[in-house]
Design a protein around this motif. Structure first.
Motif, PDB file in Angstrom:
ATOM      1  N   ALA A 127       0.830  -1.205   0.000  1.00 12.02           N
ATOM      2  CA  ALA A 127       0.000   0.000   0.000  1.00 12.02           C
ATOM      3  C   ALA A 127       0.865   1.256   0.000  1.00 12.02           C
ATOM      4  O   ALA A 127       0.551   2.240  -0.686  1.00 12.02           O
ATOM      5  CB  ALA A 127      -0.931  -0.004   1.211  1.00 12.02           C
ATOM      6  N   SER A 128       1.973   1.242   0.748  1.00  7.39           N
ATOM      7  CA  SER A 128       2.878   2.390   0.759  1.00  7.39           C
ATOM      8  C   SER A 128       3.500   2.609  -0.613  1.00  7.39           C
ATOM      9  O   SER A 128       3.600   3.746  -1.099  1.00  7.39           O
ATOM     10  CB  SER A 128       3.980   2.184   1.802  1.00  7.39           C
ATOM     11  N   ALA A 129       3.924   1.508  -1.245  1.00 10.62           N
ATOM     12  CA  ALA A 129       4.489   1.609  -2.595  1.00 10.62           C
ATOM     13  C   ALA A 129       3.438   2.114  -3.585  1.00 10.62           C
ATOM     14  O   ALA A 129       3.744   2.914  -4.480  1.00 10.62           O
ATOM     15  CB  ALA A 129       5.024   0.248  -3.033  1.00 10.62           C
ATOM     16  N   ALA A 130       2.207   1.659  -3.428  1.00 13.83           N
ATOM     17  CA  ALA A 130       1.132   2.095  -4.319  1.00 13.83           C
ATOM     18  C   ALA A 130       0.861   3.588  -4.176  1.00 13.83           C
ATOM     19  O   ALA A 130       0.682   4.304  -5.167  1.00 13.83           O
ATOM     20  CB  ALA A 130      -0.140   1.303  -4.016  1.00 13.83           C
ATOM     21  N   LEU A 131       0.839   4.064  -2.931  1.00 12.80           N
ATOM     22  CA  LEU A 131       0.600   5.497  -2.701  1.00 12.80           C
ATOM     23  C   LEU A 131       1.712   6.329  -3.333  1.00 12.80           C
ATOM     24  O   LEU A 131       1.440   7.340  -4.001  1.00 12.80           O
ATOM     25  CB  LEU A 131       0.514   5.769  -1.201  1.00 12.80           C
ATOM     26  N   GLY A 132       2.961   5.919  -3.141  1.00 12.46           N
ATOM     27  CA  GLY A 132       4.075   6.631  -3.752  1.00 12.46           C
ATOM     28  C   GLY A 132       3.990   6.627  -5.265  1.00 12.46           C
ATOM     29  O   GLY A 132       4.254   7.646  -5.922  1.00 12.46           O
ATOM     30  N   ALA A 133       3.617   5.478  -5.844  1.00 13.28           N
ATOM     31  CA  ALA A 133       3.500   5.387  -7.301  1.00 13.28           C
ATOM     32  C   ALA A 133       2.420   6.312  -7.839  1.00 13.28           C
ATOM     33  O   ALA A 133       2.636   7.047  -8.811  1.00 13.28           O
ATOM     34  CB  ALA A 133       3.200   3.943  -7.696  1.00 13.28           C
TER      35      ALA A 133
ATOM     36  N   TRP B   6     -14.866   1.359   0.270  1.00 17.87           N
ATOM     37  CA  TRP B   6     -16.022   1.830   1.032  1.00 17.87           C
ATOM     38  C   TRP B   6     -16.519   0.745   1.988  1.00 17.87           C
ATOM     39  O   TRP B   6     -16.820   1.029   3.155  1.00 17.87           O
ATOM     40  CB  TRP B   6     -17.133   2.249   0.071  1.00 17.87           C
ATOM     41  N   GLN B   7     -16.585  -0.504   1.496  1.00 24.57           N
ATOM     42  CA  GLN B   7     -17.059  -1.597   2.346  1.00 24.57           C
ATOM     43  C   GLN B   7     -16.117  -1.836   3.523  1.00 24.57           C
ATOM     44  O   GLN B   7     -16.567  -2.196   4.622  1.00 24.57           O
ATOM     45  CB  GLN B   7     -17.188  -2.882   1.526  1.00 24.57           C
ATOM     46  N   SER B   8     -14.822  -1.651   3.303  1.00 25.12           N
ATOM     47  CA  SER B   8     -13.854  -1.872   4.382  1.00 25.12           C
ATOM     48  C   SER B   8     -13.561  -0.606   5.171  1.00 25.12           C
ATOM     49  O   SER B   8     -12.683  -0.597   6.024  1.00 25.12           O
ATOM     50  CB  SER B   8     -12.552  -2.443   3.806  1.00 25.12           C
ATOM     51  N   GLN B   9     -14.297   0.497   4.851  1.00 27.70           N
ATOM     52  CA  GLN B   9     -14.213   1.767   5.575  1.00 27.70           C
ATOM     53  C   GLN B   9     -12.786   2.351   5.575  1.00 27.70           C
ATOM     54  O   GLN B   9     -12.307   2.863   6.576  1.00 27.70           O
ATOM     55  CB  GLN B   9     -14.724   1.595   7.013  1.00 27.70           C
ATOM     56  N   GLN B  10     -12.155   2.293   4.415  1.00 34.69           N
ATOM     57  CA  GLN B  10     -10.807   2.848   4.253  1.00 34.69           C
ATOM     58  C   GLN B  10     -10.916   4.253   3.640  1.00 34.69           C
ATOM     59  O   GLN B  10     -10.628   4.468   2.468  1.00 34.69           O
ATOM     60  CB  GLN B  10      -9.973   1.915   3.371  1.00 34.69           C
ATOM     61  N   PHE B  11     -11.333   5.219   4.453  1.00 32.73           N
ATOM     62  CA  PHE B  11     -11.648   6.550   3.925  1.00 32.73           C
ATOM     63  C   PHE B  11     -10.391   7.334   3.534  1.00 32.73           C
ATOM     64  O   PHE B  11     -10.443   8.151   2.610  1.00 32.73           O
ATOM     65  CB  PHE B  11     -12.464   7.326   4.959  1.00 32.73           C
ATOM     66  N   PHE B  12      -9.270   7.080   4.190  1.00 32.93           N
ATOM     67  CA  PHE B  12      -8.027   7.733   3.775  1.00 32.93           C
ATOM     68  C   PHE B  12      -7.658   7.318   2.352  1.00 32.93           C
ATOM     69  O   PHE B  12      -7.250   8.145   1.529  1.00 32.93           O
ATOM     70  CB  PHE B  12      -6.886   7.369   4.732  1.00 32.93           C
ATOM     71  N   TRP B  13      -7.823   6.027   2.061  1.00 28.35           N
ATOM     72  CA  TRP B  13      -7.445   5.538   0.742  1.00 28.35           C
ATOM     73  C   TRP B  13      -8.447   5.974  -0.322  1.00 28.35           C
ATOM     74  O   TRP B  13      -8.086   6.119  -1.496  1.00 28.35           O
ATOM     75  CB  TRP B  13      -7.292   4.019   0.773  1.00 28.35           C
ATOM     76  N   LEU B  14      -9.687   6.201   0.067  1.00 30.54           N
ATOM     77  CA  LEU B  14     -10.647   6.804  -0.870  1.00 30.54           C
ATOM     78  C   LEU B  14     -10.181   8.193  -1.285  1.00 30.54           C
ATOM     79  O   LEU B  14     -10.221   8.561  -2.467  1.00 30.54           O
ATOM     80  CB  LEU B  14     -12.028   6.880  -0.217  1.00 30.54           C
ATOM     81  N   LEU B  15      -9.717   8.978  -0.300  1.00 26.90           N
ATOM     82  CA  LEU B  15      -9.202  10.312  -0.602  1.00 26.90           C
ATOM     83  C   LEU B  15      -7.949  10.234  -1.469  1.00 26.90           C
ATOM     84  O   LEU B  15      -7.792  11.008  -2.431  1.00 26.90           O
ATOM     85  CB  LEU B  15      -8.893  11.048   0.701  1.00 26.90           C
ATOM     86  N   ALA B  16      -7.056   9.289  -1.159  1.00 23.07           N
ATOM     87  CA  ALA B  16      -5.840   9.117  -1.962  1.00 23.07           C
ATOM     88  C   ALA B  16      -6.177   8.762  -3.404  1.00 23.07           C
ATOM     89  O   ALA B  16      -5.534   9.241  -4.349  1.00 23.07           O
ATOM     90  CB  ALA B  16      -4.961   8.033  -1.345  1.00 23.07           C
TER      91      ALA B  16
ATOM     92  N   ALA C 267      -5.126  10.904  -6.692  1.00 16.91           N
ATOM     93  CA  ALA C 267      -4.397  10.261  -7.785  1.00 16.91           C
ATOM     94  C   ALA C 267      -5.148  10.391  -9.109  1.00 16.91           C
ATOM     95  O   ALA C 267      -4.540  10.589 -10.167  1.00 16.91           O
ATOM     96  CB  ALA C 267      -4.157   8.795  -7.456  1.00 16.91           C
ATOM     97  N   THR C 268      -6.466  10.299  -9.053  1.00  4.03           N
ATOM     98  CA  THR C 268      -7.277  10.465 -10.264  1.00  4.03           C
ATOM     99  C   THR C 268      -7.157  11.877 -10.817  1.00  4.03           C
ATOM    100  O   THR C 268      -7.076  12.080 -12.037  1.00  4.03           O
ATOM    101  CB  THR C 268      -8.746  10.123  -9.959  1.00  4.03           C
ATOM    102  N   LEU C 269      -7.131  12.870  -9.940  1.00  2.00           N
ATOM    103  CA  LEU C 269      -6.950  14.254 -10.381  1.00  2.00           C
ATOM    104  C   LEU C 269      -5.583  14.447 -11.043  1.00  2.00           C
ATOM    105  O   LEU C 269      -5.457  15.180 -12.034  1.00  2.00           O
ATOM    106  CB  LEU C 269      -7.112  15.210  -9.196  1.00  2.00           C
ATOM    107  N   LEU C 270      -4.552  13.790 -10.500  1.00  2.00           N
ATOM    108  CA  LEU C 270      -3.232  13.864 -11.123  1.00  2.00           C
ATOM    109  C   LEU C 270      -3.251  13.217 -12.514  1.00  2.00           C
ATOM    110  O   LEU C 270      -2.644  13.741 -13.459  1.00  2.00           O
ATOM    111  CB  LEU C 270      -2.191  13.173 -10.240  1.00  2.00           C
ATOM    112  N   SER C 271      -3.946  12.092 -12.636  1.00  2.00           N
ATOM    113  CA  SER C 271      -4.077  11.447 -13.947  1.00  2.00           C
ATOM    114  C   SER C 271      -4.768  12.374 -14.938  1.00  2.00           C
ATOM    115  O   SER C 271      -4.346  12.506 -16.085  1.00  2.00           O
ATOM    116  CB  SER C 271      -4.863  10.137 -13.819  1.00  2.00           C
ATOM    117  N   ALA C 272      -5.824  13.016 -14.479  1.00  2.00           N
ATOM    118  CA  ALA C 272      -6.532  13.960 -15.344  1.00  2.00           C
ATOM    119  C   ALA C 272      -5.624  15.118 -15.753  1.00  2.00           C
ATOM    120  O   ALA C 272      -5.669  15.589 -16.897  1.00  2.00           O
ATOM    121  CB  ALA C 272      -7.776  14.487 -14.632  1.00  2.00           C
ATOM    122  N   ALA C 273      -4.761  15.553 -14.831  1.00  2.00           N
ATOM    123  CA  ALA C 273      -3.887  16.693 -15.119  1.00  2.00           C
ATOM    124  C   ALA C 273      -2.908  16.365 -16.237  1.00  2.00           C
ATOM    125  O   ALA C 273      -2.728  17.169 -17.171  1.00  2.00           O
ATOM    126  CB  ALA C 273      -3.138  17.105 -13.845  1.00  2.00           C
ATOM    127  N   TYR C 274      -2.262  15.184 -16.191  1.00  2.00           N
ATOM    128  CA  TYR C 274      -1.278  14.927 -17.247  1.00  2.00           C
ATOM    129  C   TYR C 274      -1.929  14.528 -18.568  1.00  2.00           C
ATOM    130  O   TYR C 274      -1.381  14.771 -19.640  1.00  2.00           O
ATOM    131  CB  TYR C 274      -0.196  13.930 -16.816  1.00  2.00           C
TER     132      TYR C 274
END
Length: 472
Positions: free
Chosen positions: A269-275, A397-407, A411-418
């Motif tokens: 998960a840490s590697a995924a966030l960095g990527a 959402w089912q696992s209530q991982q709200f930090f990762w929803l925000l991440a 990340a989607t906004l960054l994809s849209a930007a490039y």
């Protein structure tokens, strides 16, 4: 069994025949590539109807034989590999008069396909190493087809790949020393949570993450993919980096002791966030068009890695579906992006992103292919990328991982930007072109085809989701 054997042996035999009769290489290549497509489709239908199949090669016993296994996921990967192999080959054939690749492309691309198909089918740790090593060697050779400018990136790729292979092989040796068997189904549930297995799994994971260019072990990828010819970049990004990810999935969902899963999930998960974050930022910042697409690969692989992390942590079928939908949609979208950018770069001389100004007027087909594929990378509905993100969002959402929803939103906004960085420039006013300016249309249509296929995935969303959820 025979469809599986033919999907591996036909491209391998074709590669060897091309070395003997190089003048017939192109004809032989297309004959095999066209023949493999209906074979892969029929194999997928056969496995869907009959269920999982497995074989021991050579009729040896389980301890000596190499086990091959075909399930829904495997046959999907086989079909996507064959499809992209055919599309990229057709693109290379369409530009041969204008910008010919060296003749070595034809046997090398067949060796690449054969090693990848064997990798999807193998369920033996050492045989997976052999397939992985062959895949890496062929990929390095393909990068060098660009000439002298690609030698340094290819050498870096080779050295990183060899180090990764050594790490993986050391891990395999430790497991064999402890259990005397390398067959994955036979090892399933047998590994104990001790220091020896911890070292073995750490070494194997390090090697696989390096080969898959998972952040922060991605340093070789941008230069290698950007310096390779566009068709080679398409194959590398769409297919080659997915092989190690597949082995990583087998390793941690089948072999690893349950006590190791929380730590592995945290690492992945840490590697995924960095990527997702740093890969996206690098894609926005780079001045070069092919480097933008290459850094996008690093960022997009983060989504699949994140899904794998939550498979280990929560064991929800939504995460399994998300991971493999990301892999499938990214393969199609990234092939389209590299082929489209390659066409724009060659015809307009647009090595830098700024030089794509007005491309929607000068080369609308290629630009449309990039925009359609980019929409899937962003996750716009109803593309394959949207299906993958929706499955991941549901699981989070089912696992209530709200930090990762925000991440995921960031990340989607960054994809849209490039992606929109290129699209906005393309819709600017074009500079005047020469009176005889007439770009080839067939290569642009071939770049557009995988971009359209990734949106067609939405039509088959229900069977795809059903098939992939059954893989857990």
């Amino acid at each position: 069994m025979w469809p599986a054997v033919l999907l591996v042996t036909l491209p391998l035999a074709a590669a060897l025949l091309m070395l003997l009769w190089p003048r017939r290489a192109r004809v032989l290549h297309f004959a095999v590539a066209v023949g493999l497509l209906p074979l892969a489709v029929s194999f997928l239908l056969q496995v869907t109807v009959s269920g999982e199949q497995q074989w021991f090669l050579g009729n040896w016993g389980p301890l000596l034989a190499i086990r091959w296994q075909a399930d829904g996921l495997t046959t999907l990967l086989l079909l996507v590999s064959v499809t992209l192999h055919l599309l990229v080959s057709a693109y290379v054939g369409s530009i041969q008069r204008r910008n010919p690749l060296p003749a070595a492309f034809w046997p090398l691309s067949n060796l690449l396909l054969a090693s990848l198909q064997a990798l999807w089918l193998s369920r033996d740790l050492f045989n997976l190493y052999v397939c992985l090593e062959l895949l890496g060697m062929v990929a390095v050779a393909l990068v060098t087809l660009s000439g002298d400018k690609a030698l340094r990136p290819a050498l870096d790729y080779l050295l990183y790949s060899l180090f990764a292979s050594l790490c993986y092989l050391l891990g395999v040796a430790l497991i064999y020393a402890g259990y005397g068997v390398l067959d994955i189904p036979m090892l399933a549930g047998q590994l104990e949570a001790n220091w020896l297995n911890a070292v073995a799994l750490t070494l194997m994971t390090l090697g696989l993450m390096l080969k898959a260019a998972c952040w922060p072990l991605h340093l070789w990828l941008p230069a290698a993919h950007a310096s390779a010819p566009a068709p080679v970049s398409a194959l590398l990004s769409a297919l080659v980096v997915k092989g190690p990810l597949f082995i990583l999935y087998l390793l941690w969902t089948t072999l690893a002791p349950a006590a190791f899963l929380p730590a592995a999930a945290y690492l992945l998960a840490s590697a995924a966030l960095g990527a997702m974050l740093f890969g996206g930022i690098a894609a926005i910042r780079t001045p070069y068009s092919k480097s933008l697409v290459a850094y996008s690969t690093v960022a997009q692989l983060g989504y699949a890695t994140l899904a794998l992390a939550f498979i280990l942590r929560f064991n929800l079928p939504e995460f399994v579906a998300a991971m493999w939908l990301f892999v499938l949609s990214h393969a199609l979208a990234k092939a389209a992006c590299f082929l489209a950018i390659g066409e724009l770069q060659h015809t307009l001389g647009a090595r830098q992103v700024e030089q794509l100004k007005g491309a929607s007027q000068t080369m609308p087909l290629a630009m449309f292919a990039f925009a359609v594929a980019g929409g899937s990378l962003i996750g716009l509905p109803p593309s394959g990328g949207f299906l993958a993100k929706w499955a991941l969002l549901l699981g989070l959402w089912q696992s209530q991982q709200f930090f990762w929803l925000l991440a995921l939103v960031v990340a989607t906004l960054l994809s849209a930007a490039y992606v929109f960085r290129v699209v906005v420039l393309a819709f600017d006013r074009a500079a005047p072109t020469a009176p005889d300016f007439s770009p080839q249309r067939l290569p642009q249509y071939l770049a557009l085809l995988p971009a359209l296929l990734v949106w067609v995935m939405a039509v088959f969303s229900l069977p795809l989701l059903t098939l992939l959820k059954q893989e857990l």
